[in-house]
Design a protein around this motif. Structure first.
Motif, mmCIF file in Angstrom:
data_model
loop_
_atom_site.group_PDB
_atom_site.id
_atom_site.type_symbol
_atom_site.label_atom_id
_atom_site.label_comp_id
_atom_site.label_asym_id
_atom_site.label_seq_id
_atom_site.Cartn_x
_atom_site.Cartn_y
_atom_site.Cartn_z
ATOM 1 N N ARG A 128 0.814 -1.216 0.000
ATOM 2 C CA ARG A 128 0.000 0.000 0.000
ATOM 3 C C ARG A 128 0.847 1.266 0.000
ATOM 4 N NH1 ARG A 128 -4.033 -0.690 4.613
ATOM 5 N NH2 ARG A 128 -3.740 -2.923 4.344
ATOM 6 N N SER A 129 2.107 1.154 0.455
ATOM 7 C CA SER A 129 2.963 2.343 0.418
ATOM 8 C C SER A 129 3.320 2.720 -1.036
ATOM 9 C CB SER A 129 4.216 2.137 1.276
ATOM 10 O OG SER A 129 5.096 1.242 0.632
ATOM 11 N N TYR A 130 3.006 1.833 -1.985
ATOM 12 C CA TYR A 130 3.221 2.152 -3.409
ATOM 13 C C TYR A 130 1.930 2.598 -4.100
ATOM 14 C CZ TYR A 130 7.961 0.508 -3.039
ATOM 15 O OH TYR A 130 9.280 0.376 -2.681
ATOM 16 N N ALA A 131 0.895 2.867 -3.292
ATOM 17 C CA ALA A 131 -0.380 3.314 -3.864
ATOM 18 C C ALA A 131 -0.152 4.527 -4.749
ATOM 19 C CB ALA A 131 -1.366 3.643 -2.752
ATOM 20 N N GLY A 132 -0.763 4.538 -5.916
ATOM 21 C CA GLY A 132 -0.610 5.658 -6.844
ATOM 22 C C GLY A 132 0.615 5.519 -7.739
ATOM 23 N N LYS A 133 1.549 4.635 -7.369
ATOM 24 C CA LYS A 133 2.748 4.436 -8.191
ATOM 25 C C LYS A 133 2.703 3.101 -8.922
ATOM 26 C CE LYS A 133 5.688 6.900 -4.954
ATOM 27 N NZ LYS A 133 6.431 6.465 -3.751
ATOM 28 N N VAL A 134 2.234 2.054 -8.218
ATOM 29 C CA VAL A 134 2.171 0.724 -8.815
ATOM 30 C C VAL A 134 0.780 0.159 -8.571
ATOM 31 C CG1 VAL A 134 3.120 -1.620 -8.820
ATOM 32 C CG2 VAL A 134 4.634 0.315 -8.344
#
Ligand code: 76R
Length: 247
Positions: A176-182
């Motif tokens: 979830r820390s990559y939300a918006g990126k992956v």
């Protein structure tokens, strides 16, 4: 026996990797080339229509490196429809120029590790949208198959539900820390293909694939239990893009 995770299963998935037979293409006469490109157009228009009618979705990427040249990813309601779609491509005039490189058969999957007890997930439109997703038009794709290890002390399938759930929570937090990126789509393939899951990642910046996959390697569920197949990475193409490539 341990409790199996319950899965929600959505659309069936075919990842179809092809080489372009450049020798055959260069030797083909203009009539054949024209016919091949027309058939490709017709086929992809059919895929676009399925997506418009919300009975499927597709993605096309140019694969970088020697493992393949093109990847067609298709989602459909049934295995039958996937088979028909594959046959239609193989019978078309573009097929002689598209040599099979690799394929993967699976079904879009969500597991219940993080589900709220007592709620019917199928009542949740977000869940339904994830099971029958419109594939993103991100600039890049990364695909790889994977297993959860069954090896001596490191056997995922011998762990209790609670142990697995707590590891999946940590996994989900990194994700979830990559939300918006992956954007990730997990497809299950136990009983369908040679690995247990397919991992399909979409991003506009390919470096985010490396960062995410690397960070996950330090997380227990990947560090201890993850086994990985071949990685494929590629760049978004559309019909015109493929035509341009072949011109
Ligand atoms: O679905 C959810 O968002 C809930 C949390 C979650 C589950 C249950 C989640 C989140 N994943 C789940 C299941 Mn995942 N995932 C992978 C890989 O390279 C590696 O080390 C592993 C490959 C990546 C990169 C990834 C990304 N995940 C799974 C499963 C099924 C496990 C099972 O049932 O035993 C596999 C095989 C798997 C593998 N995961 C996320 C991500 C990302 C980015 C998220 C956050 C998604 C979001 O919150 O939008």
């Amino acid at each position: 026996t341990n409790e199996a995770a319950q899965t929600l299963d959505g659309w069936y998935a075919l990842h179809d990797f092809r080489y372009i037979d450049w020798n055959a293409w260069k030797q083909a006469d203009d009539g054949h080339k024209k016919e091949a490109l027309q058939d490709l157009n017709t086929i992809v228009q059919g895929w676009e229509q399925a997506q418009t009618e919300k009975v499927g979705s597709h993605a096309m990427y140019y694969i970088v490196g020697q493992k393949a040249d093109l990847m067609f990813m298709n989602l459909r309601e049934s295995m039958d429809q996937l088979g028909e779609l594959e046959t239609a491509l193989n019978q078309s005039a573009i097929a002689p120029f598209l040599i099979p490189a690799y394929s993967y058969v699976s079904v879009v999957e969500l597991s219940n590790y993080m589900a709220k007890p007592g709620s019917d997930p199928m009542e949740n439109p977000e869940v339904v949208a994830r099971l029958k997703p419109v594939l993103p038009k991100s600039k890049h794709i990364c695909f790889y198959p994977m297993n959860k290890k069954r090896d001596g002390q490191d056997n995922w399938y011998m762990l209790s539900m609670d142990e697995r759930r707590s590891m999946m929570r940590s996994h989900g937090l990194i994700g979830r820390s990559y939300a918006g990126k992956v954007k990730q789509i997990i497809t299950g393939s136990v009983g369908f293909d040679d690995w247990e899951w397919g991992v399909t990642l979409f991003a506009d910046d390919p470096l985010q694939f490396k960062k995410l996959v690397y960070e996950m390697r330090f997380d227990e569920v990947s560090a201890r239990y993850g086994e990985f197949g071949e990685f494929f990475v590629g760049n978004l193409v559309d019909r015109e893009g493929i035509e341009h490539l072949l011109k």
